[in-house]
Write a protein that holds these residues in place. Structure first.
Motif, PDB file in Angstrom:
ATOM      1  N   ALA A   1      43.616  36.578  33.023  1.00 40.39           N
ATOM      2  CA  ALA A   1      44.778  37.110  33.738  1.00 40.39           C
ATOM      3  C   ALA A   1      44.364  38.187  34.731  1.00 40.39           C
ATOM      4  CB  ALA A   1      45.792  37.663  32.746  1.00 40.39           C
ATOM      5  N   MET A   2      43.412  39.023  34.341  1.00 42.35           N
ATOM      6  CA  MET A   2      42.940  40.063  35.260  1.00 42.35           C
ATOM      7  C   MET A   2      42.261  39.433  36.479  1.00 42.35           C
ATOM      8  SD  MET A   2      44.098  42.720  33.968  1.00 42.35           S
ATOM      9  CE  MET A   2      43.340  44.116  34.732  1.00 42.35           C
ATOM     10  N   LYS A   3      41.510  38.341  36.262  1.00 41.21           N
ATOM     11  CA  LYS A   3      40.869  37.650  37.376  1.00 41.21           C
ATOM     12  C   LYS A   3      41.922  37.034  38.289  1.00 41.21           C
ATOM     13  CE  LYS A   3      37.553  34.069  38.482  1.00 41.21           C
ATOM     14  NZ  LYS A   3      36.744  32.963  37.993  1.00 41.21           N
ATOM     15  N   GLU A   4      43.003  36.517  37.707  1.00 41.63           N
ATOM     16  CA  GLU A   4      44.054  35.874  38.489  1.00 41.63           C
ATOM     17  C   GLU A   4      44.789  36.866  39.389  1.00 41.63           C
ATOM     18  OE1 GLU A   4      48.287  33.658  37.657  1.00 41.63           O
ATOM     19  OE2 GLU A   4      46.712  33.520  36.157  1.00 41.63           O
ATOM     20  N   VAL A   5      45.014  38.087  38.935  1.00 38.63           N
ATOM     21  CA  VAL A   5      45.767  39.059  39.731  1.00 38.63           C
ATOM     22  C   VAL A   5      44.869  39.912  40.639  1.00 38.63           C
ATOM     23  CG1 VAL A   5      47.655  39.197  38.085  1.00 38.63           C
ATOM     24  CG2 VAL A   5      45.784  40.810  37.910  1.00 38.63           C
ATOM     25  N   THR A   6      43.559  39.790  40.494  1.00 37.15           N
ATOM     26  CA  THR A   6      42.643  40.547  41.338  1.00 37.15           C
ATOM     27  C   THR A   6      42.494  39.847  42.681  1.00 37.15           C
ATOM     28  OG1 THR A   6      41.432  41.295  39.391  1.00 37.15           O
ATOM     29  CG2 THR A   6      40.314  41.499  41.509  1.00 37.15           C
ATOM     30  N   ILE A   7      42.691  40.606  43.747  1.00 35.53           N
ATOM     31  CA  ILE A   7      42.558  40.048  45.093  1.00 35.53           C
ATOM     32  C   ILE A   7      41.178  40.424  45.608  1.00 35.53           C
ATOM     33  CG2 ILE A   7      43.437  40.102  47.440  1.00 35.53           C
ATOM     34  CD1 ILE A   7      46.167  40.783  46.267  1.00 35.53           C
ATOM     35  N   GLY A   8      40.383  39.416  45.870  1.00 38.13           N
ATOM     36  CA  GLY A   8      39.036  39.649  46.359  1.00 38.13           C
ATOM     37  C   GLY A   8      38.807  38.907  47.664  1.00 38.13           C
ATOM     38  N   LEU A   9      37.613  39.016  48.181  1.00 37.10           N
ATOM     39  CA  LEU A   9      37.255  38.387  49.444  1.00 37.10           C
ATOM     40  C   LEU A   9      37.392  36.869  49.368  1.00 37.10           C
ATOM     41  CD1 LEU A   9      36.306  39.019  52.264  1.00 37.10           C
ATOM     42  CD2 LEU A   9      33.960  38.909  51.448  1.00 37.10           C
ATOM     43  N   GLU A  10      37.094  36.303  48.225  1.00 34.80           N
ATOM     44  CA  GLU A  10      37.180  34.849  48.057  1.00 34.80           C
ATOM     45  C   GLU A  10      38.613  34.357  48.238  1.00 34.80           C
ATOM     46  OE1 GLU A  10      35.389  31.359  47.902  1.00 34.80           O
ATOM     47  OE2 GLU A  10      34.305  33.236  47.720  1.00 34.80           O
ATOM     48  N   ARG A  11      39.589  35.093  47.720  1.00 36.46           N
ATOM     49  CA  ARG A  11      40.994  34.692  47.860  1.00 36.46           C
ATOM     50  C   ARG A  11      41.500  34.910  49.276  1.00 36.46           C
ATOM     51  NH1 ARG A  11      44.891  36.709  43.235  1.00 36.46           N
ATOM     52  NH2 ARG A  11      46.328  35.446  44.446  1.00 36.46           N
ATOM     53  N   LEU A  12      40.924  35.852  50.003  1.00 35.66           N
ATOM     54  CA  LEU A  12      41.374  36.161  51.359  1.00 35.66           C
ATOM     55  C   LEU A  12      40.653  35.355  52.438  1.00 35.66           C
ATOM     56  CD1 LEU A  12      41.628  40.039  51.073  1.00 35.66           C
ATOM     57  CD2 LEU A  12      43.497  38.396  51.058  1.00 35.66           C
ATOM     58  N   LYS A  13      39.674  34.563  52.055  1.00 34.64           N
ATOM     59  CA  LYS A  13      38.843  33.859  53.029  1.00 34.64           C
ATOM     60  C   LYS A  13      39.673  32.993  53.975  1.00 34.64           C
ATOM     61  CE  LYS A  13      34.890  32.506  51.596  1.00 34.64           C
ATOM     62  NZ  LYS A  13      33.805  31.799  50.933  1.00 34.64           N
TER      63      LYS A  13
END
Length: 190
Positions: free
Chosen positions: A121-133
């Motif tokens: 769940a923490m990985k799902e709600v964390t916004i990182g560079l991979e999600r913003l690519k």
């Protein structure tokens, strides 16, 4: 009365047992959840008043009930049976709250939010560079002030783009330049 004592003992044991009390903390814990949930240790019914208990110990009188209903802008009971039902319900709710307040919570960290704190769940709600690519690929930096702008021609990929092309005048029956014409009852355009 026995179920009342059992419920109170359960809450006290949860409050005293560091393993169980940490379960309600906001910090991630490594507990064996399956072993904790394998057998139920209490129920809400154990916190409700005993049906065989004396009904005269209720702290809410008929006058207090009517006063509370008036303050809450709720309708008054239409008959004595409905009033007794309301008194029983209110009495059981008050009893439930009192049982919850009796729990010894010393040493228990307060719950700050209700959320899933598992690693997934923490990985799902964390916004990182991979999600913003994908979003970053649709932008470019331009100008002397280095402003970020949307790449021309890049669409957002919204579902409504296929339904409406953005031309509000397309379905108008009469147009005059960039405006649509509405006729009044006298036949004169306005």
């Amino acid at each position: 009365m026995a179920s009342h004592r059992a419920g109170a003992r359960l809450w006290q044991s949860i409050a005293r047992n560091p393993c169980l009390s940490r379960r309600y903390s906001t910090k991630p814990q490594n507990l064996d959840i399956e072993s904790i949930l394998a057998t139920p240790s209490w129920s809400v019914r154990s916190l409700l008043p005993d049906k065989a208990a004396d009904k005269s110990t209720t702290s809410v009188t008929s006058q207090k009930l009517r006063h509370l209903l008036r303050l809450s802008a709720l309708p008054q009971p239409s008959n004595p049976e409905e009033e007794q039902s309301m008194l029983r319900t209110l009495g059981s709710q008050i009893h439930f709250v009192q049982e919850m307040q009796r729990v010894d919570t010393t040493g228990v960290e307060p719950l700050r939010s209700i959320r899933d704190e598992s690693p997934a769940a923490m990985k799902e709600v964390t916004i990182g560079l991979e999600r913003l690519k994908d979003a970053l690929a649709k932008e470019r930096v331009s100008g002397r002030r280095r402003r970020v702008q949307r790449v021309p021609g890049a669409r957002n990929g919204r579902a409504e783009d296929a339904i409406w092309n953005g031309n509000a005048l397309e379905s108008a029956s009469k147009k005059k330049g960039p405006y649509f014409v509405v006729e009044t009852g006298s036949g004169q355009p306005s």
